[in-house]
Structures are given as C-alpha cells and as structure tokens.
Design a protein around this motif. Structure first.
Motif, short mmCIF file in Angstrom:
data_model
loop_
_atom_site.label_atom_id
_atom_site.label_comp_id
_atom_site.label_asym_id
_atom_site.label_seq_id
_atom_site.Cartn_x
_atom_site.Cartn_y
_atom_site.Cartn_z
N VAL A 13 32.36 5.44 -106.55
CA VAL A 13 33.61 4.68 -106.62
C VAL A 13 34.67 5.49 -105.88
N SER A 14 35.68 4.83 -105.41
CA SER A 14 36.77 5.52 -104.72
C SER A 14 37.82 5.95 -105.72
N ILE A 15 38.17 7.22 -105.68
CA ILE A 15 39.26 7.73 -106.50
C ILE A 15 40.54 7.51 -105.71
N THR A 16 41.53 6.92 -106.35
CA THR A 16 42.80 6.60 -105.69
C THR A 16 43.85 7.61 -106.11
N LYS A 17 44.65 8.03 -105.16
CA LYS A 17 45.71 9.01 -105.42
C LYS A 17 47.06 8.39 -105.09
N SER A 33 49.13 2.21 -107.74
CA SER A 33 48.11 1.41 -107.05
C SER A 33 47.39 0.46 -107.99
N TYR A 34 47.29 0.82 -109.26
CA TYR A 34 46.63 -0.01 -110.26
C TYR A 34 47.62 -0.30 -111.37
N THR A 35 47.38 -1.34 -112.15
CA THR A 35 48.25 -1.64 -113.28
C THR A 35 47.54 -1.26 -114.58
N TYR A 36 48.31 -0.77 -115.51
CA TYR A 36 47.81 -0.35 -116.81
C TYR A 36 48.77 -0.83 -117.88
#
Length: 92
Positions: A13-17, A33-36
């Motif tokens: 999987v790609s780790i996003t920074k 980049s992602y929602t939580y």
C-alpha cells in the motif's frame, strides 16, 4: 496454542505524507489527504518538529480533514508531518 482470527492481506500500500509548516501556534491544520473522525487518531502517525505525538493526548481530528494539536504552545515554526494509510486493507 495460539489461534488468530484476523488474516492480513499480502501486498503493498502507499503510505501518504502530509506536511504542514506552522507560522504561528494555531490549533487546526489541514486539510489532510484523508478524512478521519474523532476516535481514529491511532490510524495516523504525527510528528511535530521530528518528535512523535501521542494520539488523543497531543492531537485529535476535527472536521474530518483537519487535525487539532494539543497543546499548541511550542509549535510555532515547527514542521508537522502526518503519515497515513498504515491501516489500509487495499493491498494488491
């Protein structure tokens, strides 16, 4: 005898920074980049000035795509780095 009921996927999987640079000690940073949502803080590794931050104690998620630092003192001029996607199940 130990039995595990959870089986992980094999793959990558790609780790996003995400990186935010603070000009002053504000509270909320983003958008990420992602929602939580609140309660998912353990899904992201957070570093302020290169120092690992403890989920819930040092940061929480606010408004899905924003992170709130606690305390904000000492964050002025520091780099905030977030690493996402460690909990992904989308391995190829």
């Amino acid at each position: 005898m130990l039995f595990r009921s959870n089986v992980g996927k094999v793959g990558t999987v790609s780790i996003t920074k995400d990186t935010f640079t603070t000009a002053n000690a504000t509270v909320n940073y983003g958008p990420m980049s992602y929602t939580y949502t609140s309660g998912q803080e353990n899904n992201v590794l957070v570093f302020v000035g290169g120092v690992f931050q403890t989920p819930i104690t040092n940061y929480t998620f606010q408004g899905n795509a924003y992170i709130a630092l606690n305390p904000t003192s000492g964050t002025a001029g520091q780099s905030i780095v977030l690493l996402h996607n460690f909990n992904s199940t989308n391995a190829a």
